[in-house]
Design a protein around this motif. Structure first.
Motif, mmCIF file in Angstrom:
data_model
loop_
_atom_site.group_PDB
_atom_site.id
_atom_site.type_symbol
_atom_site.label_atom_id
_atom_site.label_comp_id
_atom_site.label_asym_id
_atom_site.label_seq_id
_atom_site.Cartn_x
_atom_site.Cartn_y
_atom_site.Cartn_z
ATOM 1 N N GLU B 83 3.718 -66.617 0.773
ATOM 2 C CA GLU B 83 3.471 -66.822 -0.652
ATOM 3 C C GLU B 83 2.153 -67.552 -0.821
ATOM 4 O OE1 GLU B 83 6.558 -69.116 -2.488
ATOM 5 O OE2 GLU B 83 5.395 -69.330 -4.351
ATOM 6 N N SER B 87 -4.852 -70.494 -4.569
ATOM 7 C CA SER B 87 -5.771 -69.371 -4.557
ATOM 8 C C SER B 87 -7.147 -69.809 -5.012
ATOM 9 C CB SER B 87 -5.265 -68.258 -5.477
ATOM 10 O OG SER B 87 -6.259 -67.248 -5.571
ATOM 11 N N PHE B 92 -6.129 -62.844 -6.433
ATOM 12 C CA PHE B 92 -4.741 -63.243 -6.171
ATOM 13 C C PHE B 92 -4.434 -64.509 -6.956
ATOM 14 C CE2 PHE B 92 -6.165 -60.864 -2.513
ATOM 15 C CZ PHE B 92 -5.086 -60.033 -2.222
ATOM 16 N N GLU B 93 -3.144 -64.686 -7.240
ATOM 17 C CA GLU B 93 -2.781 -65.941 -7.868
ATOM 18 C C GLU B 93 -1.590 -66.565 -7.151
ATOM 19 O OE1 GLU B 93 -0.366 -64.359 -11.749
ATOM 20 O OE2 GLU B 93 -2.570 -64.211 -11.784
ATOM 21 N N GLN B 96 2.146 -65.209 -5.673
ATOM 22 C CA GLN B 96 2.216 -63.825 -5.178
ATOM 23 C C GLN B 96 2.601 -63.781 -3.700
ATOM 24 O OE1 GLN B 96 -1.723 -62.294 -6.307
ATOM 25 N NE2 GLN B 96 -0.616 -60.660 -7.410
ATOM 26 N N LEU B 97 3.256 -62.704 -3.320
ATOM 27 C CA LEU B 97 3.549 -62.477 -1.899
ATOM 28 C C LEU B 97 2.461 -61.582 -1.321
ATOM 29 C CD1 LEU B 97 7.395 -61.808 -1.639
ATOM 30 C CD2 LEU B 97 6.105 -63.873 -1.015
ATOM 31 N N VAL B 98 1.920 -61.976 -0.162
ATOM 32 C CA VAL B 98 0.885 -61.165 0.486
ATOM 33 C C VAL B 98 1.219 -60.914 1.951
ATOM 34 C CG1 VAL B 98 -1.029 -61.815 -1.058
ATOM 35 C CG2 VAL B 98 -0.528 -63.217 0.970
ATOM 36 N N GLU B 112 -9.543 -63.284 1.200
ATOM 37 C CA GLU B 112 -8.965 -62.339 0.224
ATOM 38 C C GLU B 112 -9.043 -60.891 0.716
ATOM 39 O OE1 GLU B 112 -11.200 -62.850 -3.428
ATOM 40 O OE2 GLU B 112 -12.991 -61.924 -2.569
ATOM 41 N N THR B 117 -1.288 -57.365 -1.398
ATOM 42 C CA THR B 117 -0.095 -57.701 -2.177
ATOM 43 C C THR B 117 1.075 -56.835 -1.726
ATOM 44 O OG1 THR B 117 -1.636 -57.883 -4.012
ATOM 45 C CG2 THR B 117 0.698 -58.088 -4.530
ATOM 46 N N SER B 119 4.811 -55.404 -2.915
ATOM 47 C CA SER B 119 5.617 -55.269 -4.128
ATOM 48 C C SER B 119 7.020 -55.768 -3.832
ATOM 49 C CB SER B 119 5.650 -53.812 -4.573
ATOM 50 O OG SER B 119 6.627 -53.116 -3.843
ATOM 51 N N ASP B 120 7.808 -55.994 -4.886
ATOM 52 C CA ASP B 120 9.177 -56.462 -4.652
ATOM 53 C C ASP B 120 10.163 -55.292 -4.598
ATOM 54 O OD1 ASP B 120 9.006 -55.796 -7.255
ATOM 55 O OD2 ASP B 120 9.382 -57.811 -8.049
#
Lengths: 339, 339
Positions: B83, B87, B92-93, B96-98, B112, B117, B119-120
């Motif tokens: 997570e 940032s 990205f913020e 977010q999961l990366v 970066e 990213t 997705s869920d």
């Protein structure tokens, strides 16, 4: 349509027994056989020249393989060029020269579908070597299986043989950066670099192949054309640059061993260096004959592609010629003049 | 942009020394390191899950290979999902999961350009397995390198592992005639046939691979996906049908040997059976990610493609998890829950 000069019998060479390990003269029998009469659609051909090739060793064994084994007590066969002496076919006439696959005999009964006219642009021998099976093998292996690209460094084993000598020259003529060959005598090594334009060559009997290859190709190799197998293959895998490609054509070092030999100890380099290897057999590649001919025939005509031959006279000496190929006595294609 | 919940230090796992043969816990050091501050274009990521994979064994050695070796005294790295906690990137913020490649540590400073990213749509773990590197490896190896075709009989070694279990299922879902897997325990063999739909499976510890494979594939195989090397590779070459294809992905049987092992004794079958073999590394195949995702994501969504995981809790247990992968303790992907 009959030819009064045809005798009633002719010489043929039969498989007397299957060899264990290295073949000897005892595995062959020289016999007289009746000369057959062609029926409709057939030709009687008097052979002029015939081919002896390493792959024939495989056919002397009973093991099922990509070509049917020779049968004990029956004549051997293989590429030959001869003159039609009696034709019962509308497609051929007496006096024509044809390429066919029933060598090892003076007189062959050839089906019209199995004969190809050869032009007099090149001597009959050429259709057994540079313009024939060895030429197509070299072309398909280098261009299709090893995916040769301009700028590649190419290593070929058995480089003074019928196929190897063409591989090296085709690579040079198509823009190879460097071509390296291995062979089994100092004279062959000289021939490769002085007559055929190889950049480097070595005698594999002079020391470990891996060391000699490293010296001859200090920046590694991109293509390996394998006629030999064994330690040559391991050395080539070790010398490969990333994304290197291997055309597996033959493994003459293994044909006469009676026990399976350990393979390359460095197979994992296929992954780390992203190598590829493709085994192939020329018979599967008939669809490439036209491209091959268009590429190679002009090079032969213009004298840019040299093809050496070692000739042996007399059908009775064909077994000796064949044994010589397995020993590496030949430079270039081994040809038997049938008469 | 700062996150007050970020501590000043975090745990990381370093390479303490290079293993000779099998690695042990002594080759790893669990250390505390300052948590870095991201500069412009960087993210501070708190890792949630990380990957341990067989290929990391190669990176523990000093030898130059396709990925740089790990450095002694420095943290190891590898795939991870975490997570974003701070940032300093406009892309990205926080929250977010990366997906990125700096596993083996609690807090990672990620550029970066090196973060993706996730997705869920799927749990974070899936991006380290079926939708991540192992998935792409299975897809590229089977479809591109082994040129899988409907009706092929496929053999995969390491079949209960992260990659192997996907290879077998993808082959079945795409119309394989028969899929055979090898694994190292009776439970894994059961899992392959009962849970994953393999047609046959065997425990390679139960007897010679060649014999067990012959029994499982009486009509031979067309494709071999090699995760193992060694006697599996020789057995697969021996079982290959004409024009068979091998994708060489790994050789876990060879990673911890201290002396090079003899290779397959049947390499000449590459010629007689016109076999091909392509080594590959997933990193070269980024251009196939989109096709892979389009093919595999729906299969995952619809529950048609099963992906197993073996999870280990706690970053401090990552070395044990890694050693477990080398021993074959895992079924499916080995995942470490970092916290």
């Amino acid at each position: 349509m009959s030819d009064s000069s045809v005798p009633t019998t002719g010489v043929e060479i039969r498989l007397a027994s299957r060899p264990q390990g290295w073949p000897t003269h005892d595995n062959f029998e020289v016999a007289e056989a009746p000369v057959p009469q062609p029926e409709s659609g057939q030709l009687l051909v008097r052979n002029k020249v015939m081919s002896v090739d390493p792959y024939m060793r495989g056919r002397m064994s009973a093991a099922k393989s990509y070509v049917a084994p020779f049968e004990v007590g029956k004549p051997l066969d293989g590429g030959a060029v001869g003159e039609v002496v009696v034709s019962a076919s509308e497609k051929f006439e007496a006096g024509q020269l044809v390429l066919h696959s029933l060598g090892w005999r003076e007189y062959a009964l050839v089906d019209e579908s199995q004969a190809t006219t050869v032009s007099d642009e090149a001597p009959p021998n050429a259709y057994l070597s540079v313009l024939g099976m060895p030429g197509l093998t070299a072309y398909v292996g280098l261009m299709d299986k090893a995916e040769f690209q301009e700028g590649d460094t190419v290593f070929v084993s058995g480089a003074a043989g019928a196929v190897g000598s063409l591989v090296g020259q085709l690579a040079k003529l198509n823009g190879a950066k460097r071509v390296i060959g291995s062979a089994g005598s100092a004279e062959k090594v000289r021939h490769l670099t002085e007559d055929l334009g190889f950049d480097a060559a070595f005698n594999y009997k002079d020391g470990p192949v891996a060391e000699q290859l490293r010296e001859a190709a200090p920046d590694g190799i991109d293509v390996y054309f394998d006629n030999v197998g064994g330690d040559h293959l391991e050395a080539a895998i070790g010398a490969m640059n990333d994304f290197g490609r291997i055309a597996a054509c033959g493994a003459i070092s293994q044909y006469n061993v009676t026990e399976a030999q350990p393979g390359p100890r460095n197979m994992f380099q296929f992954v780390t260096k992203r190598l590829s290897m493709r085994g192939f057999i020329v018979n599967d590649n008939g669809h490439r004959k036209r491209d091959f001919f268009e590429h190679v025939a002009p090079l032969v005509r213009e004298g840019k592609l040299h093809y050496e031959e070692t000739t042996v006279d007399g059908l009775r000496n064909a077994p000796e010629a064949f044994l010589g190929v397995l020993r590496g006595d030949n430079t270039g294609k081994m040809i038997v003049n049938v008469r």
